[in-house]
Design a protein around this motif. Structure first.
Motif, PDB file in Angstrom:
ATOM      1  N   THR A   9      20.921  10.154  34.672  1.00 43.24           N
ATOM      2  CA  THR A   9      22.078  11.011  34.389  1.00 43.24           C
ATOM      3  C   THR A   9      23.094  10.971  35.526  1.00 43.24           C
ATOM      4  O   THR A   9      22.812  10.444  36.607  1.00 43.24           O
ATOM      5  CB  THR A   9      21.639  12.473  34.179  1.00 43.24           C
ATOM      6  OG1 THR A   9      21.049  12.951  35.390  1.00 43.24           O
ATOM      7  CG2 THR A   9      20.663  12.612  33.030  1.00 43.24           C
ATOM      8  N   LEU A  10      24.253  11.570  35.301  1.00 44.30           N
ATOM      9  CA  LEU A  10      25.302  11.652  36.323  1.00 44.30           C
ATOM     10  C   LEU A  10      24.843  12.394  37.560  1.00 44.30           C
ATOM     11  O   LEU A  10      25.375  12.199  38.650  1.00 44.30           O
ATOM     12  CB  LEU A  10      26.549  12.327  35.754  1.00 44.30           C
ATOM     13  CG  LEU A  10      27.390  11.469  34.829  1.00 44.30           C
ATOM     14  CD1 LEU A  10      28.443  12.308  34.129  1.00 44.30           C
ATOM     15  CD2 LEU A  10      28.044  10.335  35.597  1.00 44.30           C
ATOM     16  N   THR A  11      23.850  13.260  37.422  1.00 48.47           N
ATOM     17  CA  THR A  11      23.337  14.006  38.575  1.00 48.47           C
ATOM     18  C   THR A  11      22.229  13.251  39.294  1.00 48.47           C
ATOM     19  O   THR A  11      21.622  13.776  40.219  1.00 48.47           O
ATOM     20  CB  THR A  11      22.804  15.384  38.130  1.00 48.47           C
ATOM     21  OG1 THR A  11      21.723  15.182  37.209  1.00 48.47           O
ATOM     22  CG2 THR A  11      23.901  16.220  37.511  1.00 48.47           C
ATOM     23  N   GLY A  12      21.935  12.024  38.858  1.00 52.42           N
ATOM     24  CA  GLY A  12      20.928  11.197  39.511  1.00 52.42           C
ATOM     25  C   GLY A  12      19.520  11.395  38.989  1.00 52.42           C
ATOM     26  O   GLY A  12      18.581  10.784  39.501  1.00 52.42           O
ATOM     27  N   GLY A  13      19.342  12.224  37.959  1.00 50.50           N
ATOM     28  CA  GLY A  13      18.016  12.465  37.405  1.00 50.50           C
ATOM     29  C   GLY A  13      17.530  11.280  36.579  1.00 50.50           C
ATOM     30  O   GLY A  13      18.246  10.795  35.710  1.00 50.50           O
ATOM     31  N   GLU A  14      16.333  10.809  36.878  1.00 48.45           N
ATOM     32  CA  GLU A  14      15.710   9.729  36.107  1.00 48.45           C
ATOM     33  C   GLU A  14      14.780  10.332  35.081  1.00 48.45           C
ATOM     34  O   GLU A  14      13.927  11.147  35.422  1.00 48.45           O
ATOM     35  CB  GLU A  14      14.900   8.799  37.006  1.00 48.45           C
ATOM     36  CG  GLU A  14      15.722   7.890  37.852  1.00 48.45           C
ATOM     37  CD  GLU A  14      14.881   6.844  38.560  1.00 48.45           C
ATOM     38  OE1 GLU A  14      13.668   6.698  38.251  1.00 48.45           O
ATOM     39  OE2 GLU A  14      15.427   6.165  39.431  1.00 48.45           O
ATOM     40  N   GLY A  15      14.931   9.893  33.836  1.00 48.70           N
ATOM     41  CA  GLY A  15      14.050  10.349  32.782  1.00 48.70           C
ATOM     42  C   GLY A  15      12.860   9.431  32.636  1.00 48.70           C
ATOM     43  O   GLY A  15      12.784   8.379  33.278  1.00 48.70           O
ATOM     44  N   PRO A  16      11.923   9.797  31.780  1.00 50.48           N
ATOM     45  CA  PRO A  16      10.782   8.917  31.538  1.00 50.48           C
ATOM     46  C   PRO A  16      11.252   7.655  30.831  1.00 50.48           C
ATOM     47  O   PRO A  16      12.190   7.698  30.025  1.00 50.48           O
ATOM     48  CB  PRO A  16       9.869   9.758  30.644  1.00 50.48           C
ATOM     49  CG  PRO A  16      10.768  10.768  30.021  1.00 50.48           C
ATOM     50  CD  PRO A  16      11.880  11.022  30.989  1.00 50.48           C
ATOM     51  N   PRO A  17      10.625   6.518  31.118  1.00 49.43           N
ATOM     52  CA  PRO A  17      11.059   5.276  30.480  1.00 49.43           C
ATOM     53  C   PRO A  17      10.549   5.158  29.046  1.00 49.43           C
ATOM     54  O   PRO A  17       9.506   5.695  28.694  1.00 49.43           O
ATOM     55  CB  PRO A  17      10.444   4.194  31.360  1.00 49.43           C
ATOM     56  CG  PRO A  17       9.220   4.828  31.937  1.00 49.43           C
ATOM     57  CD  PRO A  17       9.564   6.291  32.107  1.00 49.43           C
ATOM     58  N   ALA A  18      11.323   4.423  28.252  1.00 54.86           N
ATOM     59  CA  ALA A  18      10.851   3.961  26.951  1.00 54.86           C
ATOM     60  C   ALA A  18      10.324   2.550  27.192  1.00 54.86           C
ATOM     61  O   ALA A  18      10.790   1.856  28.101  1.00 54.86           O
ATOM     62  CB  ALA A  18      11.999   3.938  25.948  1.00 54.86           C
ATOM     63  N   THR A  19       9.344   2.124  26.426  1.00 50.57           N
ATOM     64  CA  THR A  19       8.770   0.793  26.640  1.00 50.57           C
ATOM     65  C   THR A  19       8.784  -0.031  25.362  1.00 50.57           C
ATOM     66  O   THR A  19       8.748   0.503  24.253  1.00 50.57           O
ATOM     67  CB  THR A  19       7.328   0.880  27.172  1.00 50.57           C
ATOM     68  OG1 THR A  19       6.524   1.559  26.215  1.00 50.57           O
ATOM     69  CG2 THR A  19       7.262   1.598  28.498  1.00 50.57           C
ATOM     70  N   ALA A  20       8.844  -1.328  25.557  1.00 49.75           N
ATOM     71  CA  ALA A  20       8.733  -2.301  24.468  1.00 49.75           C
ATOM     72  C   ALA A  20       7.866  -3.443  24.998  1.00 49.75           C
ATOM     73  O   ALA A  20       7.864  -3.710  26.207  1.00 49.75           O
ATOM     74  CB  ALA A  20      10.102  -2.807  24.044  1.00 49.75           C
ATOM     75  N   THR A  21       7.143  -4.093  24.126  1.00 46.80           N
ATOM     76  CA  THR A  21       6.225  -5.148  24.547  1.00 46.80           C
ATOM     77  C   THR A  21       6.641  -6.493  23.994  1.00 46.80           C
ATOM     78  O   THR A  21       6.855  -6.643  22.785  1.00 46.80           O
ATOM     79  CB  THR A  21       4.789  -4.819  24.096  1.00 46.80           C
ATOM     80  OG1 THR A  21       4.411  -3.560  24.675  1.00 46.80           O
ATOM     81  CG2 THR A  21       3.812  -5.890  24.540  1.00 46.80           C
ATOM     82  N   LEU A  22       6.758  -7.462  24.888  1.00 43.44           N
ATOM     83  CA  LEU A  22       7.017  -8.848  24.522  1.00 43.44           C
ATOM     84  C   LEU A  22       5.666  -9.538  24.427  1.00 43.44           C
ATOM     85  O   LEU A  22       4.913  -9.566  25.398  1.00 43.44           O
ATOM     86  CB  LEU A  22       7.884  -9.519  25.597  1.00 43.44           C
ATOM     87  CG  LEU A  22       8.054 -11.026  25.491  1.00 43.44           C
ATOM     88  CD1 LEU A  22       8.912 -11.380  24.278  1.00 43.44           C
ATOM     89  CD2 LEU A  22       8.678 -11.580  26.765  1.00 43.44           C
ATOM     90  N   THR A  23       5.343 -10.077  23.245  1.00 47.80           N
ATOM     91  CA  THR A  23       4.089 -10.804  23.063  1.00 47.80           C
ATOM     92  C   THR A  23       4.383 -12.291  23.190  1.00 47.80           C
ATOM     93  O   THR A  23       5.215 -12.833  22.454  1.00 47.80           O
ATOM     94  CB  THR A  23       3.472 -10.500  21.683  1.00 47.80           C
ATOM     95  OG1 THR A  23       3.262  -9.080  21.595  1.00 47.80           O
ATOM     96  CG2 THR A  23       2.144 -11.221  21.505  1.00 47.80           C
ATOM     97  N   TRP A  24       3.707 -12.944  24.126  1.00 46.48           N
ATOM     98  CA  TRP A  24       3.960 -14.359  24.395  1.00 46.48           C
ATOM     99  C   TRP A  24       3.308 -15.239  23.334  1.00 46.48           C
ATOM    100  O   TRP A  24       2.173 -14.998  22.944  1.00 46.48           O
ATOM    101  CB  TRP A  24       3.418 -14.736  25.771  1.00 46.48           C
ATOM    102  CG  TRP A  24       4.147 -14.055  26.884  1.00 46.48           C
ATOM    103  CD1 TRP A  24       3.812 -12.880  27.477  1.00 46.48           C
ATOM    104  CD2 TRP A  24       5.353 -14.486  27.496  1.00 46.48           C
ATOM    105  NE1 TRP A  24       4.734 -12.555  28.438  1.00 46.48           N
ATOM    106  CE2 TRP A  24       5.690 -13.527  28.479  1.00 46.48           C
ATOM    107  CE3 TRP A  24       6.180 -15.593  27.336  1.00 46.48           C
ATOM    108  CZ2 TRP A  24       6.814 -13.638  29.284  1.00 46.48           C
ATOM    109  CZ3 TRP A  24       7.294 -15.710  28.140  1.00 46.48           C
ATOM    110  CH2 TRP A  24       7.610 -14.748  29.096  1.00 46.48           C
ATOM    111  N   PRO A  25       4.013 -16.291  22.884  1.00 48.98           N
ATOM    112  CA  PRO A  25       3.392 -17.217  21.922  1.00 48.98           C
ATOM    113  C   PRO A  25       2.298 -18.032  22.608  1.00 48.98           C
ATOM    114  O   PRO A  25       2.342 -18.246  23.814  1.00 48.98           O
ATOM    115  CB  PRO A  25       4.556 -18.100  21.475  1.00 48.98           C
ATOM    116  CG  PRO A  25       5.547 -18.027  22.581  1.00 48.98           C
ATOM    117  CD  PRO A  25       5.380 -16.671  23.212  1.00 48.98           C
TER     118      PRO A  25
END
Length: 156
Positions: free
Chosen positions: A131-147
């Protein structure tokens, strides 16, 4: 103060200057003896009060990924939140350490290169809102599956 290699964060109180106007901020770096060093200022901010912590981003997904010789190009997207200043994109390595991939103000991001680590079958990518106040929220995640073959479209 003692600092180590890599990123160091310093928070200073300005309470001694309460009620006064800040006209300038100066930074000075010195070493006790002649030495070669680099100083990179990633961010300098004056913030009042506690930072606002945002929720995790919504709709974070890998829209496309193409792999050639265990290197992936990845297109990411998510739902833009107007209360977010920027998003940090990173990968989580198998040892749990985090590797920065980029930063954006937008709701899409192209990662030119994500290298497969060892014979890993997947790579976790995370999106952290700030945020503009420098607050970091929890991350969202996505997974890349390797061929299996090391080349071709990857499963997102």
């Amino acid at each position: 103060m003692s600092y180590s290699a890599g990123w160091n964060t310093e928070t200073l109180t300005l309470s001694a200057y309460a009620g006064r106007t800040i006209a300038a901020i100066n930074l000075r770096f010195a070493a006790p003896a002649p030495t070669m060093y680099n100083v990179n200022i990633g961010e300098l901010a004056y913030l009042e009060g506690q930072p606002v912590i945002p929720p995790a981003p919504k709709g974070f997904a890998i829209d496309a990924a193409y792999v050639y010789n265990n290197i992936a190009e990845v297109l990411l997207s998510w739902t833009l939140d107007p209360g977010i200043w920027y998003y940090d994109i990173s990968r989580v390595r198998p040892d749990g350490s985090v590797e920065a991939l980029g930063r954006t103000l937008d709701e899409v991001f192209y990662v030119k290169e994500v290298a497969r680590i060892g014979s890993g079958t997947s790579t976790r990518i995370q999106l952290t809102p700030v945020t503009l106040t420098g607050g970091e929220g929890p991350p969202a995640t996505a997974t890349l599956t390797w061929p299996r073959t090391g080349t071709g479209p990857a499963d997102a």
